[in-house]
Design a protein around this motif. Structure first.
Motif, PDB file in Angstrom:
ATOM      1  N   CYS A 194       0.726  -1.160  -0.038  1.00 48.75           N
ATOM      2  CA  CYS A 194      -0.008   0.072  -0.090  1.00 48.75           C
ATOM      3  C   CYS A 194       0.905   1.320   0.067  1.00 48.75           C
ATOM      4  N   ASN A 195       1.907   1.309   0.647  1.00 48.52           N
ATOM      5  CA  ASN A 195       2.961   2.490   0.908  1.00 48.52           C
ATOM      6  C   ASN A 195       3.427   2.460  -0.476  1.00 48.52           C
ATOM      7  N   ARG A 200      -4.250   4.692   0.278  1.00 50.53           N
ATOM      8  CA  ARG A 200      -4.520   4.913   1.639  1.00 50.53           C
ATOM      9  C   ARG A 200      -4.973   3.752   2.406  1.00 50.53           C
ATOM     10  N   GLU A 202      -6.413   1.688   6.162  1.00 53.55           N
ATOM     11  CA  GLU A 202      -6.610   1.450   7.456  1.00 53.55           C
ATOM     12  C   GLU A 202      -5.946   0.318   7.858  1.00 53.55           C
ATOM     13  N   ASP A 231      -8.745   7.233  -5.137  1.00 54.77           N
ATOM     14  CA  ASP A 231      -7.559   7.704  -4.477  1.00 54.77           C
ATOM     15  C   ASP A 231      -7.904   8.355  -3.174  1.00 54.77           C
ATOM     16  N   GLY A 234      -9.248   4.680  -0.638  1.00 55.89           N
ATOM     17  CA  GLY A 234      -8.372   3.498  -0.638  1.00 55.89           C
ATOM     18  C   GLY A 234      -8.961   2.589  -0.165  1.00 55.89           C
ATOM     19  N   THR A 236     -10.366   0.924   2.958  1.00 57.74           N
ATOM     20  CA  THR A 236     -11.041   0.794   4.114  1.00 57.74           C
ATOM     21  C   THR A 236     -11.786  -0.422   4.638  1.00 57.74           C
TER      22      THR A 236
END
Length: 249
Positions: A194-195, A200, A202, A231, A234, A236
């Motif tokens: 994800c990074n 984004r 959670e 974007d 992301g 969630t």
């Protein structure tokens, strides 16, 4: 990451892959991460800011990693490694050829692929054949084995059915098995992806993806690919619970 180290050092020395390079067979259950492993290896090889201690690729900031092979696939990547030649510093290209064996139905089709791969010259060549067991029933494994012996390249093959391959073919390959990671390992790996991809995420959503995917890498990556389309939101927890549908084979 010994292979990453070896390829990069060959490039630094201006060397071309010779006929004695090992060939690799990645085997494991469907969606267990075989193709993801190859894609990550490719990124480690092409990264221009690789951590020389850990051999981890950069955060996606270099020109090569911005191609995002994990999302876009390997075919068509343009990559080069810094290498020193007789006239000073130059680039040795890395050329990729990716073959989906489920789409090869006749010896003529395989021969066409092999001929086109032979037309590439110079640099370091990496060939990847996915679902290679599909070629055995059609009697094309011997043709492929001859190409492995003749062509200067690094070869990767993957299969969910290694028992379906002939012994003469298996004996030529170094075998690497895949297995499900632990929940903690997979959560950390997904967080890193994800990074890398600017998604984004959670923390609770990542853990739910691990659980819902049953720690199957390919299935979990589908969630990230779908989440990357938004974007703003992301990945969630609501998305994972309500919108992401796990498709069972």
């Amino acid at each position: 990451m010994n292979l990453v180290k070896k390829v990069r050092r060959m490039a630094d020395a201006g060397a071309i892959v010779d006929l004695n390079q090992p060939c690799f067979l990645l085997f494991g259950d469907s969606r267990s991460g075989k193709t993801a492993m190859v894609k990550h290896l490719v990124r480690c090889i092409i990264c221009k800011r690789l951590d020389e201690q850990t051999f981890d690729p950069c955060d996606g900031s270099c020109e090569a990693c911005r191609q995002r092979p994990e999302l876009s696939g390997l075919q068509g990547l343009q990559a080069s490694l810094a290498a020193y030649g007789p006239d000073g510093k130059e680039s040795i290209p890395i050329q990729f050829a990716v073959v989906d064996c489920t789409l090869i139905h006749t010896p003529e089709q395989l021969r066409d692929h092999l001929v086109s791969m032979s037309n590439e010259s110079g640099g370091i060549r990496i060939f990847y054949f996915d679902e290679v067991h599909r070629l055995t029933k059609r009697g094309m494994d011997e043709m492929l084995l001859k190409a492995v012996e003749d062509k200067e390249a690094i070869w990767f093959f993957s299969t969910a059915k290694p028992d379906g391959l002939e012994d003469m073919f298996l004996n030529r390959l170094l075998k690497l098995g895949t297995e499900p990671p632990s929940e903690e390992e997979m959560a950390c790996w997904l967080a890193d992806r994800c990074n890398d991809w600017g998604i984004r995420a959670e923390p609770e959503a990542i853990m739910r993806v691990v659980e819902k995917s049953n720690r199957v890498v390919g299935t979990a990556l589908h969630a990230l690919a779908q989440a990357s389309l938004d974007d703003d939101e992301g990945l969630t927890l609501d998305f994972v619970e309500e919108d992401w549908v796990v498709k069972l084979d």
